[in-house]
Scaffold this active site. Structure first.
Site, short mmCIF file in Angstrom:
data_model
loop_
_atom_site.label_atom_id
_atom_site.label_comp_id
_atom_site.label_asym_id
_atom_site.label_seq_id
_atom_site.Cartn_x
_atom_site.Cartn_y
_atom_site.Cartn_z
N ASP A 21 4.62 -42.26 28.81
CA ASP A 21 4.63 -41.11 29.71
C ASP A 21 5.41 -41.50 30.95
OD1 ASP A 21 4.02 -38.60 30.80
OD2 ASP A 21 2.01 -39.19 31.46
N HIS A 22 5.76 -40.53 31.76
CA HIS A 22 6.30 -40.80 33.09
C HIS A 22 5.19 -40.62 34.12
CE1 HIS A 22 10.50 -39.62 31.48
NE2 HIS A 22 10.42 -40.93 31.60
N TYR B 27 3.45 -35.40 32.92
CA TYR B 27 3.16 -34.62 31.71
C TYR B 27 4.28 -34.74 30.67
CZ TYR B 27 0.11 -32.49 35.27
OH TYR B 27 -0.78 -32.28 36.29
N HIS B 28 4.68 -35.99 30.42
CA HIS B 28 5.73 -36.26 29.43
C HIS B 28 5.25 -37.23 28.34
CE1 HIS B 28 8.82 -35.44 32.90
NE2 HIS B 28 8.24 -34.33 32.47
N PRO B 29 4.10 -37.00 27.72
CA PRO B 29 3.66 -37.93 26.67
C PRO B 29 4.57 -37.85 25.45
CG PRO B 29 2.25 -36.00 26.68
CD PRO B 29 3.17 -35.86 27.86
#
Length: 549
Positions: free
Chosen positions: A290-291, A464-466
């Site tokens: 994630d980020h 919110y970048h899984p």
């Protein structure tokens, strides 16, 4: 019920696959647990903080307590609605850097180099810079996904780019074109003032065809017979049969969950949970990335920020203007300037991203108590920390365990502190002198490594970048879950086509790469030759080996 292809998940990738398969004349059933995306809270771009915080549209997932972030549980929004997370996201459009995809290819995702994927980015786009520059020859003109730029009327947008240039960084007219590195306009998936989600771009046109239908239901597992996927089982006992293939596009959280509930995953974990093992794939659920980001917030000397609209009357007026005209502040996500920089010499491409916003506010809609302010969202792009999605039980109604293991590597701390300090340096430039009053978050008094570490522990949030939980790779890679065509290794007629398959997270927001993955996977599913590779050569800083900027 049956179809040639059953697609699980009407999200970014699933909608693109449905559109291309239906266009090719195949019969398609798309299964989505969520409901409609009708209504202004989803369709008005400026209202983006509402749908991602509503149980109606979001699965409501939380991480496990994160040991390196003080035991905090972080929210992990995933879209439970047609369009998936493209219906609740911030609508920021980033392709990623060319070297991201070259790394994919080098790590075993054959056929996914930048030369291979650029034609798909162009095929999916309908790009309009709105007169704000850009690289037309690098962009698509007539794809389903409209990509635009905001009006950039607020002077703070220009101050951010000017400050980046004053600090010695590049300016880029199109970070999705030849040159990602630098400061410039940010792009958004907005069309005629409306959120241009995968549902609007792909699913609605697909559903107009007689051969494509949408089914509402919770998918419990893939139905397997003799090592082959033959359909899916829904809660309530209904079986939907697939004459050709089952295609998982249920997100990097739910795709591995469904695989494991179907007996495909780490054998010891499945046995412990009470699931019969059909295929021992230890990589299922692993490689979770994630980020992580922080908001560097500044109080504003001038009352020119969006805070002046942070009241019910102004919000009502903006909403009314948008409803009747599709224009005004409601027609943009208000992320209209961006930056991509390298944190140190010796890196060939950026590893820090900035989203600039002319208000100091959190994703959950909480404005800074200071009033007028602005912020840059900043964080490292390629953390070496890896987590895992696993089953909580063998009950499909239970949320999975999501453990990101954020900040578990010493290098992550060094990169994050550097990101904060470089952001402060940008806000200290001449271009911001008329606007910066003082630092709100993390607070100017925090300067030492230990003080910044404490701020990161307390305030870092997921962007919110899984992704990455069904890694694409070669069949001899024990941690690969799918091959370069999305086929799940060890079983037949089953593919994964969403952000789960990313071997490593890309630079920037993941919606664009997720849709591209669906577009390219559709050609593999149809047995077509991939689009011819591009010969375009992306820009790389000529002195990257010796200079940070």
């Amino acid at each position: 019920m049956e179809a040639d292809y059953v697609i699980v998940g009407a999200g970014s990738a699933g909608c693109a696959v449905a559109y291309r398969l239906a266009e090719a004349g195949k019969s398609v059933l798309v299964v989505e647990h969520g409901g409609t995306d009708a209504g202004p809270l989803i369709q008005m771009p400026a209202a983006l903080s509402y749908p991602m915080n509503m149980k109606r549209y979001d699965w409501g997932y939380m991480s496990e307590p994160e040991p390196h972030l003080g035991g905090r549980q972080l929210v992990c929004p995933r879209g439970k609605v047609i369009g998936g997370s493209s219906s609740i996201n911030g609508m920021v459009y980033v392709r990623g850097h060319a070297h991201d995809y070259d790394h994919w290819s080098e790590s075993g995702a054959d056929g996914w180099s930048y030369a291979d994927v650029l034609p798909y980015f162009k095929r999916m786009e309908s790009w309009d810079s709105g007169g704000h520059g850009g690289d037309p020859e690098w962009r698509g003109k007539d794809g389903p996904l409209h990509v635009t730029r905001g009006q950039r009327k607020n002077p703070l947008y220009h101050a951010f780019v000017d400050a980046g240039q004053q600090a010695g960084y590049q300016v880029t007219g199109d970070y999705n074109g030849a040159q990602q590195e630098g400061f410039g306009p940010m792009e958004q998936t907005v069309h005629k003032g409306q959120r241009w989600s995968a549902a609007n771009a792909y699913l609605r046109p697909a559903l107009k065809r007689a051969n494509c239908d949408l089914v509402k239901g919770l998918v419990e597992r893939v139905v397997m017979e003799e090592g082959r996927a033959v359909g899916i089982a829904l809660a309530g006992g209904q079986i939907i049969k697939a004459r050709q293939e089952v295609i998982l596009a249920a997100s990097s959280i739910n795709s591995p969950k469904i695989l494991m509930l179907s007996g495909i995953g780490p054998a010891a974990h499945l046995a412990e949970i009470g699931v019969d093992v059909l295929a021992d794939r230890p990589g299922v659920g692993g490689n979770l990335q994630d980020h992580l980001e922080m908001y560097i917030q500044m109080a504003s000397l001038q009352p020119i920020t969006l805070y002046k609209h942070w009241n019910l009357f102004s919000k009502a007026m903006i909403g009314a203007q948008w409803l009747f005209t599709g224009k005004g502040l409601g027609a943009s996500n208000n992320f209209e300037s961006a930056g991509f920089i390298r944190s140190r010499a010796g890196l060939s491409y950026p590893d820090i991203q900035f989203h600039f916003l002319p208000i100091a506010v959190r994703y959950d809609g909480q404005a800074a108590a200071e009033g007028h302010g602005f912020q840059a969202h900043v964080g490292p792009m390629r953390s070496t920390s890896r987590g895992r999605v696993s089953l909580r039980s063998n009950n499909p109604a239970d949320a999975p365990k999501i453990f990101f293991n954020y900040m578990s590597q010493e290098r992550d701390w060094d990169e994050f502190r550097t990101a904060i300090r470089l952001t402060r340096e940008i806000f200290a430039q001449e271009a911001f002198k008329p606007f910066v009053k003082h630092e709100i978050l993390p607070g100017g008094a925090l300067q030492t490594d230990e003080e910044l570490n404490g701020a990161i522990r307390d305030h870092a949030e997921s962007a919110y970048h899984p992704c990455g939980t069904c890694k694409m790779g070669r069949k001899d890679d024990p941690n690969a879950v799918v091959d370069g065509q999305g086929n799940v290794i060890g079983v037949e007629r089953l593919r994964v086509v969403d952000s789960s398959v990313f071997p490593r997270i890309t630079n920037g927001n993941l919606n664009g790469p997720s849709i591209m993955t669906g577009e390219k996977m559709a050609d593999h599913i149809l047995g077509r030759s991939p689009l011819p590779p591009s010969n375009a050569q992306p820009w790389v800083h000529p002195n990257w080996e010796t200079e940070q900027r």
